[in-house]
Write a protein that holds these residues in place. Sequence first.
Motif, PDB file in Angstrom:
ATOM      1  N   THR B 312       0.832  -1.189   0.000  1.00  0.00           N
ATOM      2  CA  THR B 312       0.000   0.000   0.000  1.00  0.00           C
ATOM      3  C   THR B 312       0.868   1.240   0.000  1.00  0.00           C
ATOM      4  O   THR B 312       1.962   1.249   0.525  1.00  0.00           O
ATOM      5  CB  THR B 312      -0.909   0.040   1.247  1.00  0.00           C
ATOM      6  OG1 THR B 312      -1.467   1.340   1.360  1.00  0.00           O
ATOM      7  CG2 THR B 312      -0.127  -0.266   2.504  1.00  0.00           C
ATOM      8  N   GLU B 332      -6.286   0.191   5.078  1.00  0.00           N
ATOM      9  CA  GLU B 332      -7.394  -0.004   4.137  1.00  0.00           C
ATOM     10  C   GLU B 332      -8.340   1.162   4.361  1.00  0.00           C
ATOM     11  O   GLU B 332      -8.941   1.290   5.429  1.00  0.00           O
ATOM     12  CB  GLU B 332      -8.143  -1.318   4.407  1.00  0.00           C
ATOM     13  CG  GLU B 332      -7.428  -2.565   3.947  1.00  0.00           C
ATOM     14  CD  GLU B 332      -7.247  -2.649   2.433  1.00  0.00           C
ATOM     15  OE1 GLU B 332      -7.903  -1.881   1.709  1.00  0.00           O
ATOM     16  OE2 GLU B 332      -6.438  -3.487   1.996  1.00  0.00           O
ATOM     17  N   LEU B 335     -13.549   2.180   3.378  1.00  0.00           N
ATOM     18  CA  LEU B 335     -14.471   1.042   3.340  1.00  0.00           C
ATOM     19  C   LEU B 335     -15.849   1.602   3.692  1.00  0.00           C
ATOM     20  O   LEU B 335     -16.058   2.106   4.786  1.00  0.00           O
ATOM     21  CB  LEU B 335     -14.047  -0.007   4.378  1.00  0.00           C
ATOM     22  CG  LEU B 335     -12.631  -0.585   4.189  1.00  0.00           C
ATOM     23  CD1 LEU B 335     -12.117  -1.190   5.488  1.00  0.00           C
ATOM     24  CD2 LEU B 335     -12.624  -1.615   3.076  1.00  0.00           C
ATOM     25  N   HIS B 353     -11.813   3.731   8.003  1.00  0.00           N
ATOM     26  CA  HIS B 353     -10.395   3.605   7.668  1.00  0.00           C
ATOM     27  C   HIS B 353      -9.751   2.696   8.713  1.00  0.00           C
ATOM     28  O   HIS B 353      -9.878   2.951   9.907  1.00  0.00           O
ATOM     29  CB  HIS B 353      -9.690   4.960   7.703  1.00  0.00           C
ATOM     30  CG  HIS B 353     -10.428   6.043   6.972  1.00  0.00           C
ATOM     31  ND1 HIS B 353     -10.658   6.004   5.617  1.00  0.00           N
ATOM     32  CD2 HIS B 353     -10.985   7.193   7.409  1.00  0.00           C
ATOM     33  CE1 HIS B 353     -11.328   7.095   5.250  1.00  0.00           C
ATOM     34  NE2 HIS B 353     -11.535   7.826   6.319  1.00  0.00           N
ATOM     35  N   ARG B 364      -1.262  -9.503   4.782  1.00  0.00           N
ATOM     36  CA  ARG B 364      -2.179  -8.387   4.780  1.00  0.00           C
ATOM     37  C   ARG B 364      -3.608  -8.921   4.671  1.00  0.00           C
ATOM     38  O   ARG B 364      -3.861  -9.933   4.041  1.00  0.00           O
ATOM     39  CB  ARG B 364      -1.862  -7.508   3.571  1.00  0.00           C
ATOM     40  CG  ARG B 364      -2.642  -6.221   3.537  1.00  0.00           C
ATOM     41  CD  ARG B 364      -2.471  -5.597   2.175  1.00  0.00           C
ATOM     42  NE  ARG B 364      -3.320  -4.433   2.039  1.00  0.00           N
ATOM     43  CZ  ARG B 364      -3.717  -3.972   0.867  1.00  0.00           C
ATOM     44  NH1 ARG B 364      -3.351  -4.593  -0.241  1.00  0.00           N
ATOM     45  NH2 ARG B 364      -4.472  -2.913   0.802  1.00  0.00           N
ATOM     46  N   ASP B 366      -7.220  -9.134   3.315  1.00  0.00           N
ATOM     47  CA  ASP B 366      -7.809  -8.955   1.999  1.00  0.00           C
ATOM     48  C   ASP B 366      -8.892  -7.882   2.050  1.00  0.00           C
ATOM     49  O   ASP B 366      -9.725  -7.871   2.939  1.00  0.00           O
ATOM     50  CB  ASP B 366      -8.403 -10.311   1.584  1.00  0.00           C
ATOM     51  CG  ASP B 366      -9.284 -10.199   0.373  1.00  0.00           C
ATOM     52  OD1 ASP B 366      -8.744  -9.821  -0.680  1.00  0.00           O
ATOM     53  OD2 ASP B 366     -10.485 -10.470   0.508  1.00  0.00           O
ATOM     54  N   ARG B 367      -8.883  -6.947   1.085  1.00  0.00           N
ATOM     55  CA  ARG B 367      -9.806  -5.814   1.139  1.00  0.00           C
ATOM     56  C   ARG B 367     -11.266  -6.245   1.086  1.00  0.00           C
ATOM     57  O   ARG B 367     -12.109  -5.676   1.776  1.00  0.00           O
ATOM     58  CB  ARG B 367      -9.510  -4.826  -0.002  1.00  0.00           C
ATOM     59  CG  ARG B 367     -10.403  -3.574   0.080  1.00  0.00           C
ATOM     60  CD  ARG B 367     -10.011  -2.492  -0.889  1.00  0.00           C
ATOM     61  NE  ARG B 367     -11.006  -1.433  -0.862  1.00  0.00           N
ATOM     62  CZ  ARG B 367     -10.932  -0.331  -0.129  1.00  0.00           C
ATOM     63  NH1 ARG B 367      -9.887  -0.145   0.645  1.00  0.00           N
ATOM     64  NH2 ARG B 367     -11.892   0.562  -0.155  1.00  0.00           N
ATOM     65  N   MET B 370     -12.337  -7.499   4.376  1.00  0.00           N
ATOM     66  CA  MET B 370     -12.437  -6.335   5.253  1.00  0.00           C
ATOM     67  C   MET B 370     -13.766  -5.616   5.025  1.00  0.00           C
ATOM     68  O   MET B 370     -14.472  -5.253   5.959  1.00  0.00           O
ATOM     69  CB  MET B 370     -11.291  -5.402   4.888  1.00  0.00           C
ATOM     70  CG  MET B 370     -10.849  -4.536   5.971  1.00  0.00           C
ATOM     71  SD  MET B 370      -9.666  -5.408   6.990  1.00  0.00           S
ATOM     72  CE  MET B 370      -8.550  -4.045   7.304  1.00  0.00           C
ATOM     73  N   GLN B 371     -14.079  -5.391   3.764  1.00  0.00           N
ATOM     74  CA  GLN B 371     -15.325  -4.705   3.417  1.00  0.00           C
ATOM     75  C   GLN B 371     -16.523  -5.497   3.932  1.00  0.00           C
ATOM     76  O   GLN B 371     -17.464  -4.939   4.483  1.00  0.00           O
ATOM     77  CB  GLN B 371     -15.395  -4.517   1.899  1.00  0.00           C
ATOM     78  CG  GLN B 371     -16.687  -3.873   1.407  1.00  0.00           C
ATOM     79  CD  GLN B 371     -16.788  -2.394   1.774  1.00  0.00           C
ATOM     80  OE1 GLN B 371     -16.068  -1.549   1.262  1.00  0.00           O
ATOM     81  NE2 GLN B 371     -17.682  -2.067   2.702  1.00  0.00           N
TER      82      GLN B 371
END
Lengths: 451, 451
Positions: B312, B332, B335, B353, B364, B366-367, B370-371
């Motif tokens: 990132t 991240e 979101l 955030h 890390r 995973d986005r 996370m979402q």
Amino acid sequence: MMVAVKVLLRGLGEDVTRDGLLRTPLRVAQAFQSAIKGYQQSAKEIVGGALFAEVGAGGGKGSGGGCGGMVVVRNIEVYALCEGCLLPFRLRCHVAYIPSGERVVGLSKLARVAEMYAKRLQTPLQFVEELAQAFADALKPEPLGVAVLAESWHLQWPGVIEDDVTVNPKEMVGWTPLMVCAGRGQFEDKGGDIFWSELMGILQLEGTNMTKPCAVEVDSQCAEYNISGVDDTAAAAAAVPEMIEAVKDLLRLVGEDPCRTQLHLTPWRFVRWLWTSTRGSRVSVPGLEFELDTKLNGSSWGKVNGGISGLTQLGVILESGEGAAAEVIVGELDLSFCSQCEHHLLPFLGVVHVGYVIGRGGGRLDRLSMQRMVRSYSCRLQVQERLTRQIAEAVGGSVMVVVEANHMCMLSRGVKQHASSTVTYASLGIFASDASARTTFLQLVGKRTSG
Amino acid sequence: MMVAVKVLLRGLGEDVTRDGLLRTPLRVAQAFQSAIKGYQQSAKEIVGGALFAEVGAGGGKGSGGGCGGMVVVRNIEVYALCEGCLLPFRLRCHVAYIPSGERVVGLSKLARVAEMYAKRLQTPLQFVEELAQAFADALKPEPLGVAVLAESWHLQWPGVIEDDVTVNPKEMVGWTPLMVCAGRGQFEDKGGDIFWSELMGILQLEGTNMTKPCAVEVDSQCAEYNISGVDDTAAAAAAVPEMIEAVKDLLRLVGEDPCRTQLHLTPWRFVRWLWTSTRGSRVSVPGLEFELDTKLNGSSWGKVNGGISGLTQLGVILESGEGAAAEVIVGELDLSFCSQCEHHLLPFLGVVHVGYVIGRGGGRLDRLSMQRMVRSYSCRLQVQERLTRQIAEAVGGSVMVVVEANHMCMLSRGVKQHASSTVTYASLGIFASDASARTTFLQLVGKRTSG
């Protein structure tokens, strides 16, 4: 109270029985009473039942470093009545507290308490101090910290009469900014800087670059107003003392003591504001040989030398038929003003855009004369529609006048439309008969704004 | 009404006696009543005595072409209750009228009448039509023309559960925009386009590029919501019909007929909104093998391959002592979420955030996971402070969670703080103990915003 307002109006030389002023005393009295109704409320009442159990991380205490963290409500917009001059001033405040980890407060209560403290006679510093203390007292259990930060804008004292060409009119009738803050608990402890840094970090998330303000020395933003400067014409000598007594009566009627230190000069300042900001029609502008209240025509204006192409970037050729001489729309934009709304005795302020047509070789109106003419018509008890028409008629010929203004009565009173603004326009000659000329001028003004 | 609200809460599986919900029925009932109080007012009453004599040029009639010109109040911000789903939607409206040259109306009345019509069950088109007609009727003598233009934003139906990686979360939980207008008098006559062009020109003075909207075919912005889609689990089958009856009762209690065509589907839509937007805790996300309500640890998350430097742009090396392995803050950001405030049963929405620390080679999160986790915690009756803490605890380790949100209860209800937003954060591990780590993360988020 209405009697006192009538004394003020008569002192300004107004006829209190004319249509526009008939209900002004009632409106002013109601507005004044509503502007200080915060004295009858308390933060504890408002916060009341809106404290909710909410554990911190692992049931522990929240803090700037704990899992409870800071709670920040940004951009609470309020208007308060300035203790120093009785004019409303704008506050954009940010409220933060660090919950103790056992209870959080309903978010809207933070805004409501801020609004309550704005409904008092205030100064920016007093506002943030009272607000911070109120939260420290009202939130149970006591929060670990409270911070209140406010950006404040106060109307500048209008130098409406003595203006000269070197003054930037935008700054002149704009707002004086001030930033103040107050902290309790961890925000005032040794090491509180860490918490302030975090708070600034949070406020910067919106992209504004903000730093914690230093201690403020001069708190009241109108303290420097020269109170001895009311002019000493016979009219002023007779009317002003009576008007000052009327303002003192107003203060007494809402339970204030006009003799307490902070209010000592307030009636003077308010009357001076009213007096000087409504003298427009009686002013004679040195060096200009026209009477401002009479209709101006081109020949009484200063003319600018030089060819048309050099006049203004807004120049547009109007081809008025085959072989006819081309005409040019000339614009004077952003002529600033600050006027007094005759319905509420509150300022409205903004800019005037004037577009007019001259033939090739025709004389352009001098910007300074134009600015003075706008000031002259705005320095009186007015309504925006009339101001617009009067300026158009004063310029005469083929003219379009656009007035964009913010009205304190719309911003600070019940209707609370902070973002609203009012536009009026008037057109004569070719602008009255030809819609495309109006649209063209509006587009030209718009381009300047967005460009 | 409070009985009906309790039925809704129980239908969602909530305990109506828990602290956060104890006074929710009262709040919801009061808010609902206040949101439709505009039915008891009339434009004529509001305009009442605020019509002031004001001649046009030369005493003549004002018009778009006359010296009276157009009077425009821009940017009146209101919220109205959507007739189609009972959620508040935002309206930014612009009101213009062409005085007849004999009377002008007090400017604040234009805003007050707009607010009155917003305090009814509305659709954007109905709002502008009713408002234009009200001004045409209430202003005496009849104005030469009236125009009302509104930009409207309605909450989008949340696709909170079926999201997948290709969906842009910003758009998903954002607002559906719509622009509508209505005209009377010269604005609807043949040749009215000229007046619309001028009005657009005036609105463009603020730099916004605006064109007159075409006729709107689908007026209600929630008309397309699928009403048959409430899931058919046993719980829904039992609770939903009862909840729909409760909403019908609410409507009856404020004097509405829930059977009239426009309201026919409204209870369904409102219940579907409540139901689907509070299912977060019961959802099992396909392909992810963790139970969302239990504490997540790193190993149950998807991991991203590749070196730290590629993780990132927010990566920052924390030198944690001489010779120690460097650690990295990974972020991240943005979101998105849409949650339901448990105090008012109104949405609050915004972004989360998350910053957390991993060692070199550490995995890390995973986005998408996370979402989904953020959605899971937000899809329930919540308060922002708790949401913040729960996400922080779910991520675990050294983590800082910042939540920025707009609360419909702050925007649309009494306190009317249109510009306000609320920020909360929670920190664990190194972020809890080290203030500079928090400040660093905040600065990194802020840079992204301003950059």
